[in-house]
Design a protein around this motif. Sequence first.
Motif, mmCIF file in Angstrom:
data_model
loop_
_atom_site.group_PDB
_atom_site.id
_atom_site.type_symbol
_atom_site.label_atom_id
_atom_site.label_comp_id
_atom_site.label_asym_id
_atom_site.label_seq_id
_atom_site.Cartn_x
_atom_site.Cartn_y
_atom_site.Cartn_z
ATOM 1 N N LEU A 218 128.071 51.944 15.357
ATOM 2 C CA LEU A 218 126.916 51.549 14.553
ATOM 3 C C LEU A 218 126.040 50.564 15.319
ATOM 4 N N ALA A 219 126.660 49.601 15.978
ATOM 5 C CA ALA A 219 125.886 48.635 16.768
ATOM 6 C C ALA A 219 125.121 49.352 17.876
ATOM 7 N N ALA B 64 125.873 46.206 22.310
ATOM 8 C CA ALA B 64 126.724 46.716 21.229
ATOM 9 C C ALA B 64 128.115 46.082 21.293
ATOM 10 N N GLN B 65 128.635 45.892 22.488
ATOM 11 C CA GLN B 65 129.926 45.224 22.633
ATOM 12 C C GLN B 65 129.853 43.777 22.148
ATOM 13 N N ASP B 66 128.758 43.084 22.487
ATOM 14 C CA ASP B 66 128.577 41.702 22.029
ATOM 15 C C ASP B 66 128.490 41.641 20.507
ATOM 16 N N ILE B 67 127.762 42.554 19.921
ATOM 17 C CA ILE B 67 127.620 42.581 18.464
ATOM 18 C C ILE B 67 128.971 42.864 17.809
ATOM 19 N N THR B 68 129.733 43.792 18.374
ATOM 20 C CA THR B 68 131.063 44.101 17.849
ATOM 21 C C THR B 68 131.947 42.858 17.881
ATOM 22 N N GLN B 69 131.888 42.144 18.977
ATOM 23 C CA GLN B 69 132.666 40.915 19.093
ATOM 24 C C GLN B 69 132.212 39.897 18.042
ATOM 25 N N ASP B 70 130.916 39.737 17.864
ATOM 26 C CA ASP B 70 130.401 38.792 16.872
ATOM 27 C C ASP B 70 130.850 39.162 15.456
ATOM 28 N N VAL B 71 130.850 40.449 15.147
ATOM 29 C CA VAL B 71 131.274 40.899 13.813
ATOM 30 C C VAL B 71 132.730 40.520 13.580
ATOM 31 N N PHE B 72 133.574 40.737 14.558
ATOM 32 C CA PHE B 72 134.982 40.412 14.372
ATOM 33 C C PHE B 72 135.228 38.910 14.367
ATOM 34 N N GLU C 235 114.872 53.837 15.169
ATOM 35 C CA GLU C 235 116.070 53.189 14.643
ATOM 36 C C GLU C 235 116.361 53.581 13.196
ATOM 37 N N SER C 236 115.347 53.663 12.370
ATOM 38 C CA SER C 236 115.587 53.982 10.959
ATOM 39 C C SER C 236 116.214 55.360 10.798
ATOM 40 N N SER D 4 123.122 43.051 14.052
ATOM 41 C CA SER D 4 122.219 43.848 14.900
ATOM 42 C C SER D 4 120.766 43.457 14.648
ATOM 43 N N ASN D 5 120.401 43.281 13.383
ATOM 44 C CA ASN D 5 119.035 42.869 13.053
ATOM 45 C C ASN D 5 118.707 41.516 13.671
ATOM 46 N N THR D 6 119.633 40.581 13.554
ATOM 47 C CA THR D 6 119.426 39.257 14.149
ATOM 48 C C THR D 6 119.225 39.371 15.656
ATOM 49 N N PHE D 7 120.039 40.182 16.301
ATOM 50 C CA PHE D 7 119.908 40.383 17.746
ATOM 51 C C PHE D 7 118.547 40.993 18.090
ATOM 52 N N LEU D 8 118.172 42.061 17.369
ATOM 53 C CA LEU D 8 116.911 42.747 17.677
ATOM 54 C C LEU D 8 115.693 41.868 17.445
ATOM 55 N N GLN D 9 115.786 40.928 16.513
ATOM 56 C CA GLN D 9 114.661 40.048 16.212
ATOM 57 C C GLN D 9 114.655 38.772 17.037
#
Length: 161
Positions: free
Chosen positions: A21-22, A32-40, A108-109, A68-73
């Motif tokens: 998903l990320a 995406a790996q960074d986002i996955t780590q942040d989620v966990f 993206e949508s 992901s939204n926070t990262f993209l913004q």
Amino acid sequence: MKQDDTVETVLRQYGNMIYRLAYARVQNVHDAQDITQDVFLKYIRTNKHFRDESHLKAWLLRVTINTSNTFLQSAWNRHRADLCEATEIPTTQTESGDLKEAIASLSESYRVVIHLYYYESMSVKEIGTLLHLSESAVKSRLFRARELLRTQWKEEGAYEF
């Protein structure tokens, strides 16, 4: 689901889903790996008790979308220039490279609803709830995404419809 479930168990069960998903949102393996780590990390730090598996899964998906939204913004993301964009994403053996590229070319949508519907097997109603969209909006995005893919494949002569 009880909070005392080991993080390792949750990571094994939902890690690939969160990563996919990320990646569908940010289109970059490393991000995406960074986002996955942040989620966990957020999962580890939360004191939330989950009623069942579906509640935990919905929470993880929502946190992934928000992260992901926070990262993209973020200013960092908006002002960076990648030297070498990573294009590889782990795929199943049945997914062709052409399909992966075609989906990646969508906005993206459209990518997100395609990913949640086909890869995570979520219903239109579940996707709507997760993305704060009406069911008709989700159906519309799915229809438009399929049409864009169909048009792209016809232009490339890859598939006959």
